[in-house]
Design an enzyme around this catalytic site. Sequence first.
Site, PDB file in Angstrom:
ATOM      1  N   SER A 253       0.836  -1.202   0.000  1.00  0.00           N
ATOM      2  CA  SER A 253       0.000   0.000   0.000  1.00  0.00           C
ATOM      3  C   SER A 253       0.872   1.254   0.000  1.00  0.00           C
ATOM      4  O   SER A 253       1.627   1.476  -0.939  1.00  0.00           O
ATOM      5  CB  SER A 253      -0.968  -0.042   1.185  1.00  0.00           C
ATOM      6  OG  SER A 253      -2.028   0.863   1.013  1.00  0.00           O
ATOM      7  N   GLU A 382      -9.377  -5.454  -4.172  1.00  0.00           N
ATOM      8  CA  GLU A 382      -8.709  -4.367  -3.452  1.00  0.00           C
ATOM      9  C   GLU A 382      -9.691  -3.355  -2.857  1.00  0.00           C
ATOM     10  O   GLU A 382      -9.393  -2.711  -1.851  1.00  0.00           O
ATOM     11  CB  GLU A 382      -7.753  -3.625  -4.400  1.00  0.00           C
ATOM     12  CG  GLU A 382      -6.593  -4.443  -4.919  1.00  0.00           C
ATOM     13  CD  GLU A 382      -5.436  -4.496  -3.943  1.00  0.00           C
ATOM     14  OE1 GLU A 382      -5.597  -4.024  -2.801  1.00  0.00           O
ATOM     15  OE2 GLU A 382      -4.372  -5.019  -4.326  1.00  0.00           O
ATOM     16  N   HIS A 496      -7.663  -5.982   0.328  1.00  0.00           N
ATOM     17  CA  HIS A 496      -6.417  -5.229   0.439  1.00  0.00           C
ATOM     18  C   HIS A 496      -5.660  -5.668   1.691  1.00  0.00           C
ATOM     19  O   HIS A 496      -6.195  -5.659   2.788  1.00  0.00           O
ATOM     20  CB  HIS A 496      -6.763  -3.739   0.520  1.00  0.00           C
ATOM     21  CG  HIS A 496      -5.585  -2.821   0.504  1.00  0.00           C
ATOM     22  ND1 HIS A 496      -4.854  -2.577  -0.633  1.00  0.00           N
ATOM     23  CD2 HIS A 496      -5.024  -2.059   1.485  1.00  0.00           C
ATOM     24  CE1 HIS A 496      -3.902  -1.709  -0.362  1.00  0.00           C
ATOM     25  NE2 HIS A 496      -3.974  -1.387   0.924  1.00  0.00           N
TER      26      HIS A 496
END
Length: 629
Positions: A253, A382, A496
């Site tokens: 990320s 995601e 995610h």
Amino acid sequence: MGQLSILCLFVTVCASVCGYSWPSDETTTKPSQFKDFHTDPLVVETTSGLVRGYSKTVLGREVHVFTGIPFAKPPIEQLRFKKPVPIDPWHGILDATKQPNSCFQERYEYFPGFEGEEMWNPNTNISEDCLYLNIWVPQRLRIRHHADKPTIDRPKVPVLIWIYGGGYMSGTATLDVYDADIIAATSDVIVASMQYRLGSFGFLYLNRYFPRGSDETPGNMGLWDQILAIRWIKDNAAAFGGDPDLITLFGESAGGGSISIHLISPVTKGLVRRGIMQSGTMNAPWSYMSGERAEQIGKILIQDCGCNVSLLENSPRKVMDCMRAVDAKTISLQQWNSYSGILGFPSTPTIEGVLLPKHPMDMLAEGDYEDMEILLGSNHDEGTYFLLYDFIDFFEKDGPSFLQREKYHDIIDTIFKNMSRLERDAIVFQYTNWEHVHDGYLNQKMIGDVVGDYFFVCPTNNFAEVAADRGMKVFYYYFTHRTSTSLWGEWMGVIHGDEVEYVFGHPLNMSLQFNSRERELSLKIMQAFARFATTGKPVTDDVNWPLYTKDQPQYFIFNADKNGIGKGPRATACAFWNDFLPKLRDNSGSEEAPCVNTYLSKIRSSSNELLPPSTSLVLIWIMTLLNAL
């Protein structure tokens, strides 16, 4: 005067004259206690001083762990909002056995007591005094006791440096999920991680109001923290048995976004040549902002903290004196007033003319990167994690929600409020199942895809394509495995961050409820990362993992039940975001655009909404091209 007294006096004088600082008795041993440190395998001599770690047995193998090594002076008081200052060397042996503080941030407590959320919250004391790093070393590597002396014992090994994610607003290297002992135990690599400042503490940008060359609020302080830590690790890699020329950054990320900056920034280019970016690149909409936007957010923060923003033009130092007097908790809370909606974080890397001299993709497109290798990728779903948090009244964590068509449109309008009506209508057309328009569960799936594609998958694809075009050797993975014991609702899919526990080997911990196939998947991922750090390729020659290019966008599938090669990922959706929508935007300002807009709006308001996506998109294409004529 005895010899010991003379020695102590001499060391004290040297410390004061040379600028050395004496750590407290709680963190260092006394001179008489470290005279035989050369015989202690857990003591390492670094450029900053001696450190003592601890040993633990992991999967039957010994790992030496060093936690809480300071690499910068505490960024407090007059050092708040400034670049990090290297730590002064210490005397004695630093106790590197305690977890360091986490940098200042707010906790996420939407679902109290829910482990799926709590695992990402800071697990150590929150403080501005947080610039520390951690190192994991396989015991079979002979630790040397000086950074400058060449080893004759065995070849040096690669070093993997982890940079955590959290949207540049949260995160900490101390999380249980980031414990790298299993990687060190199963792979012939050293692993390190660092803390870096978050939020306004790490990214406040008001440098324009100060004389050129001033160190006041330069922006991107959190990135400078990372750089200083990387350089410390590089300078000391050999002392731990590592190769300073084989350093690979890996992160998820915001960590991935940071790594992509370090690879191409003129400040750090050449510092490392390999990077692994998991679900994040610097060109993602949430991963950078203009200097003008950062200044605007900074002014709002000043005002909300009770300081006089009107003094910035003529007396900026008075303003910063006021901001340094504000307690950290107030700043940490007030900064969120500038949150602009889903993934609209108020602090991100800023285009400030130094680390980021221009738009990230312009930097990438103008560079030459033939000596670099990158491994990057995305997860299958995601977007669902962020969709749940930002539209918590619309969705349930544990089960699917029937999303009415009207609410679907409301979410699109909210997320893309800064886009034109025409652009938003185009998004609706692209992400509608036209055979089942009013199926609320499909609408939920579609809106999750919108968020995932726009914010993560398609920026990653775009970065990979341009990087490959500029000479980088690019390997792409697509993580599609939903963990058998996932704590999140099944509708959320492979969310995610789901790959992180596999990257760090947690399925190999037999006390956790992973199945045998998931343990094999984790081992495969760790081996791929270790091989990439060693050779620049994630697999051996007998495994098919082709390079990723724009013409052949091939990726390797990480899944416990199946592996293979795919193309894309999400190729059609990303053609929409990366190619079509920018063309539509370029032409939406023409005089004829309102006609197109009116036509599409009529279709949108129709109760049936039965135009198939191919028809609707062809119409938009035709009208866009006509407008361009």
